[in-house]
Enzyme design. Structure first.
Site, mmCIF file in Angstrom:
data_model
loop_
_atom_site.group_PDB
_atom_site.id
_atom_site.type_symbol
_atom_site.label_atom_id
_atom_site.label_comp_id
_atom_site.label_asym_id
_atom_site.label_seq_id
_atom_site.Cartn_x
_atom_site.Cartn_y
_atom_site.Cartn_z
ATOM 1 N N ARG A 138 -3.420 -9.219 -4.571
ATOM 2 C CA ARG A 138 -4.429 -8.469 -3.803
ATOM 3 C C ARG A 138 -5.822 -8.666 -4.390
ATOM 4 N NH1 ARG A 138 -0.475 -4.471 -4.128
ATOM 5 N NH2 ARG A 138 -1.749 -3.293 -5.629
ATOM 6 N N ARG A 156 2.247 -6.948 -1.894
ATOM 7 C CA ARG A 156 2.745 -5.893 -2.785
ATOM 8 C C ARG A 156 2.331 -6.130 -4.234
ATOM 9 N NH1 ARG A 156 8.873 -4.879 -1.953
ATOM 10 N NH2 ARG A 156 8.301 -3.281 -3.461
ATOM 11 N N CYS A 157 1.715 -7.268 -4.517
ATOM 12 C CA CYS A 157 1.347 -7.651 -5.875
ATOM 13 C C CYS A 157 -0.143 -7.393 -6.112
ATOM 14 C CB CYS A 157 1.653 -9.139 -6.078
ATOM 15 S SG CYS A 157 1.030 -9.830 -7.623
ATOM 16 N N GLY A 158 -0.461 -6.590 -7.132
ATOM 17 C CA GLY A 158 -1.847 -6.272 -7.447
ATOM 18 C C GLY A 158 -2.669 -7.499 -7.799
#
Length: 132
Positions: free
Chosen positions: A15, A10-12
């Site tokens: 990712r 969920r963390c950019g």
């Protein structure tokens, strides 16, 4: 090259770091640390290998950080580690370990310090281009 990433999908930043590893031709072992919470020894080892303090490894932007009063500078490392293990969302991410070292990759470009040089540029989710 061997690599491990403590990842939160969920963390950019997480990712982008994972995508950078793959762009470099590395398929890392992905540990979704919110589901597979590390034990204290693993957490301490990762923090130490990254060359940062326990306080630098804690995610202060999470609501639970304030709720637990973790900004109190009098708290020792054991108290902070206990909070991180009980509330793994407090573990800053992503941590990456490769054959070349360990880093807390915030920003994601820090992973480049522990990767071989990129052959081609990489485009992050926000469109910015790095490496190559």
């Amino acid at each position: 090259m061997n690599a491990v990433i403590w990842h939160n999908p969920r963390c950019g930043t997480s990712r982008n770091t994972l995508a950078l590893l793959r762009h470099a031709g590395i398929e890392p072992t992905v540990v979704e640390y919110l589901k597979q919470v590390p034990d204290k020894d693993a957490l301490v080892a990762m923090i130490s290998a990254a060359g940062i303090s326990v306080r630098e490894a804690i995610r202060s932007k999470e609501a639970v950080y304030a709720e637990l009063g973790l900004a109190d500078q009098a708290l020792d490392d054991d108290a902070l580690l206990a909070a991180m293990l009980a509330n793994p969302v407090l573990i800053n991410r992503p941590f990456v370990r490769t054959d070349l070292g360990t880093r807390l990759c915030r920003p994601s470009e820090l992973v480049l310090e522990i990767l071989p040089p990129l052959a081609t540029p990489f485009t992050k989710e926000d469109g910015s281009v790095i490496g190559g």
